[in-house]
Structures are given as C-alpha cells and as structure tokens.
Design a protein around this motif. Structure first.
Motif, short mmCIF file in Angstrom:
data_model
loop_
_atom_site.label_atom_id
_atom_site.label_comp_id
_atom_site.label_asym_id
_atom_site.label_seq_id
_atom_site.Cartn_x
_atom_site.Cartn_y
_atom_site.Cartn_z
N UNK A 40 0.78 -1.31 -0.18
CA UNK A 40 -0.14 -0.15 -0.35
C UNK A 40 1.04 1.23 -0.01
N UNK A 41 2.19 1.11 -0.11
CA UNK A 41 3.15 2.35 0.17
C UNK A 41 3.25 2.61 -1.42
N UNK A 42 3.58 4.47 -1.18
CA UNK A 42 3.87 5.03 -2.18
C UNK A 42 5.77 5.18 -2.39
N UNK A 43 6.30 4.55 -3.18
CA UNK A 43 7.61 4.23 -3.32
C UNK A 43 7.87 5.34 -4.11
N UNK A 44 9.61 6.69 -3.60
CA UNK A 44 9.96 7.57 -4.45
C UNK A 44 11.80 6.54 -4.28
N UNK A 55 22.13 -1.63 -10.87
CA UNK A 55 20.75 -1.44 -11.01
C UNK A 55 20.10 -0.45 -12.16
N UNK A 56 19.40 -0.39 -12.84
CA UNK A 56 19.33 0.85 -13.66
C UNK A 56 18.51 1.20 -13.29
N UNK A 57 18.01 2.76 -13.11
CA UNK A 57 17.15 3.92 -13.03
C UNK A 57 15.92 3.42 -13.03
N UNK A 58 15.92 2.57 -13.98
CA UNK A 58 14.37 2.69 -15.47
C UNK A 58 13.85 1.40 -14.29
N UNK A 65 6.67 3.23 -10.53
CA UNK A 65 5.11 3.84 -11.11
C UNK A 65 5.64 5.85 -11.23
N UNK A 66 7.63 5.92 -10.63
CA UNK A 66 7.71 7.32 -10.53
C UNK A 66 8.99 7.63 -11.34
N UNK A 67 9.45 8.44 -11.13
CA UNK A 67 10.68 9.63 -11.82
C UNK A 67 11.18 8.86 -10.36
N UNK A 76 13.90 18.96 -12.20
CA UNK A 76 12.58 19.10 -12.06
C UNK A 76 11.60 19.85 -11.36
N UNK A 77 12.07 19.34 -10.32
CA UNK A 77 11.38 20.68 -8.89
C UNK A 77 11.75 21.88 -9.25
N UNK A 78 10.46 22.59 -9.45
CA UNK A 78 10.70 23.96 -9.32
C UNK A 78 11.30 25.15 -8.50
#
Length: 412
Positions: A40-44, A55-58, A65-67, A76-78
């Motif tokens: 259930x977590x989101x992972x950055x 291991x690749x960032x891809x 499912x996150x950059x 990318x950060x404003x």
C-alpha cells in the motif's frame, strides 16, 4: 522465504523514500519496491552513482511507477531543492542497501550526493531514517564500521541489522543485507504502536505430539499460525518475546526467541522456568489432553488377529493452570479451540483455570487457515473479534488482541 500476506495493506497511505547505494544487494531493492507497493505504500526511489552501476533507474522507475532521482541538481523540482522536497514528503527514508562508505559519510555529515543530502536535511523528529547495511563480512566487522554504526544510531537512525550468510564475494558471514520480505516486516514493525515496550511476553504455539511408539503418536491439526502471528504482533509492539513452539513448519518472526518442543511435558518444562520473569503468558498452543501411559519400545505391529491393542492413557499437565497458580504469575491468556458452544466452554475454562482472559474459537474452522474469528471472554463478558463477528486475517486479529492485552496490564 514465502511472500508475506499483503491483504492487510500494512503501509497504506505511507510514502517511503527508498535510497539505493552502491552494492550488489541493489538487486534486492527491486523486489523490496514491489513488496512495498503491494503493501500500500508509494515509493520514491533515489539512487547514488554507485547504485546505478548495479541496477538501472529504468528498472526502479518501472517498479515504483515514479521518476527516479539521481542528482542533487535535478531540474524537475520547481525550486531546484530535491533534497528538501523529497525529505518533507516522506513518512520514512529507507536506505537499502546502505554501504559502509555511505554510512561513514552520514556519520561525518558529508553530503556530496542527493541521497546523503536529503538524509541530512530530513526533519529528524517526523521523518525516521532506516538503514539496511550490506557489505562484506570483514567490512562489517571492522572497528571503523562498528564505530560508525554506533554513532549513526546515536544520531537517530534505525538499523535493520544485516544477516549472516553467503556473500557475492564467495565468503560467508555477517554483512548480508536482509531479504526483501524481512525488510518489509521490519518497516511494518517500525510503524506499529509500541504498546508493549519494555514488556516480556511468553507464548506457546502449535500442537503437541505424544508418542505411542517410535513411529506413531497422538497430535492435532493446529498449524501454529495464530500463535506465531501473536509472537510477531507482540514483537512489533515492542515486547521481548519468547515463543515455545510445538512441531510446526513456520518461520520464526523477527526479533522473537524460539524454543522448539514436541510433547506437552516438554512444553511445560520449557515454560515453567521462564513464566515468572514475564509480564504476559499467552497459551495459544493446542496441547494434547492425554498421552500414552507408556511408550512402546518398538513399533506396535498388527498380528492378524483383528484385536486392537489397548493403550492406557495418562492426563497431561495443564500448562496454563500451572502458570496461573504461580505465586506471582504473569497476566495469563488462554485459548479455547472448540467444536461447539464456544462461549460456554471458554467461560468454563476462564473460571476453572483462574486466568484473566480466554480467547475462544472454532478449531476445525481455523486450523491451517490464514484467517479466523475470535471471542474474547473475561469476567466482564464476551466480545467478538472482529466486532461484527466476521473473519479476519490472523495477523490483524493478533495485533488487536495484543492491544487488548496491553490495556489489561498494570502501568509500568
């Protein structure tokens, strides 16, 4: 290790920053990411340059499912402050694998990459840092590493201690990163309320086996799953847990001390010397009521006469009643596995054994299953668990029961 049950969604609503540093154990981070999202977590994901060599960032982007972030200067950060934004959004930062070099730089406050920078910049009171070390056994045991581990914990990090085993270099020893399933359990446990912090809990689980002869015996269908779930839940709640287990094939929960026994007498012999030193005793085991009065020296053979051998039986010791009768007993909780009239039989057991709580259930409906429905019976009355009388995963029930037991304990 089998994959843990994910239907509890233990990390629902949690946002985890998963940091990867250079090491072959990066391959485990892919599976860890999958397990975290299933829980259930989101992972950055944030990766160092060294991690990208393994291991690749891809791969990590596809699984999370996150950059993936790899640079302090990510545009990318404003506000161009990834180290601030990522750390402020997190419920926890988990670095797995955490290399010896990375841990040393944390201790020194060196921030020459995004991951070390956001670890330093995190709000320490609200965003915990968990480290899963991974390195060669000589590196792990080196005095410099051990000094750094002590210091990083003194600075507030929580360490998911490495295991001992085969290493990629071909050597065997401590330093191997925990398996993804173990890391997930460790993270879930970290977030559980510590309602039993500082307490000691003694639990029995599984069936007993009463030998008739060298190849046959009397046992029952108890799988031990409820007792093992209680051991895990109590450990998650901060207790020091000792689990006395009958003959079952279940993995020992993290942080739990396990003693294996077979017979009811062996279980009593293991429990009795320990009980007085514990705050809680939970008798989950399905202990055989009787045993053969004598163990046959050799296998009892059929002789073709059609006559059934007569086996004299003796009553087994009552482990729960024996502990409850100690001069200074722990808080005693019994289990009643019944086939009918659960409330009636559980209340009889409560009164006969003079314990604080008896947990009743229908044995044939739960043996070997991953879910159950319980009835809590005490001097005040009966209470179904779950409250609506439905079935629930045994781990969820165990956590609710541990919370109930914690409320019954006197204030430490």
């Amino acid at each position: 290790m089998s994959e843990p049950l994910q239907d509890l969604q233990d990390l629902a609503g949690r946002h985890i920053v998963l940091g990867l540093t250079g090491g072959i154990a990066c391959y485990k981070a892919a599976e860890l990411t999958r397990l975290l999202t299933k829980a259930g977590a989101t992972v950055q994901v944030v990766m160092t340059e060294g991690a990208q060599a393994f291991i690749t960032p891809v791969t990590m982007q596809a699984l999370s499912n996150r950059p993936v972030y790899t640079s302090t200067w990510d545009a990318r950060e404003g506000n161009n402050m990834a180290h601030i934004n990522l750390s402020r959004e997190a419920d926890a930062i988990v670095v797995a694998p955490a290399s010896a070099d990375f841990i040393a730089r944390l201790v020194a406050g060196v921030t020459d990459d995004l991951l070390s920078l956001l670890c330093l910049a995190r709000p320490r009171d609200t965003v915990p840092l968990l480290l899963a070390p991974a390195m060669n056994r000589e590196m792990w045991s080196h005095p410099a590493t051990q000094r750094n581990m002590a210091q990083v914990q003194a600075d507030g990090a929580h360490v998911l201690a490495p295991a001992s085993g085969a290493q990629a270099c071909g050597e065997v020893g401590e330093g191997r990163m925990q398996e993804p399933e173990e890391l997930l359990q460790g993270l879930v446990a970290f977030f559980q309320p510590k309602v039993l912090a500082g307490r000691r809990v003694l639990i029995t689980a599984g069936p007993t086996y009463e030998a008739i002869d060298p190849v046959r015996g009397i046992t029952n269908l108890s799988s031990g799953k409820m007792g093992f779930a209680l051991a895990r839940a109590a450990a998650e709640a901060g207790a020091r847990v000792t689990l006395v287990a009958g003959p079952v094939h279940l993995e020992t929960p993290q942080g739990v001390t396990r003693l294996n026994v077979k017979s009811a007498q062996q279980m009593l012999d293991a429990v009795l010397p320990l009980a007085a030193a514990h705050d809680v005793f939970i008798a989950t085991a399905a202990v055989a009521d009787w045993r053969p009065a004598q163990l046959a020296e050799h296998k009892i053979k059929k002789d073709g006469s059609g006559q059934v051998p007569q086996i004299a039986m003796s009553e087994n010791p009552d482990i729960l009643a024996t502990v409850a009768a100690l001069p200074q007993p722990p808080l005693c909780v019994g289990f009643a596995a019944e086939s009918q009239d659960v409330a009636h039989h559980a209340r009889q057991k409560l009164q006969r054994k003079k314990v604080a709580l008896v947990v009743g259930n229908i044995g044939p409906a739960t043996f070997g299953q991953d879910n159950n429905a319980l009835l809590l019976v005490d001097a005040q009355g009966d209470q179904p668990l779950p409250a609506d009388g439905s079935r629930a995963p045994k781990l969820a029930l165990a956590r609710a029961l541990v919370a109930d037991i914690a409320r019954r304990l006197p204030k430490a």
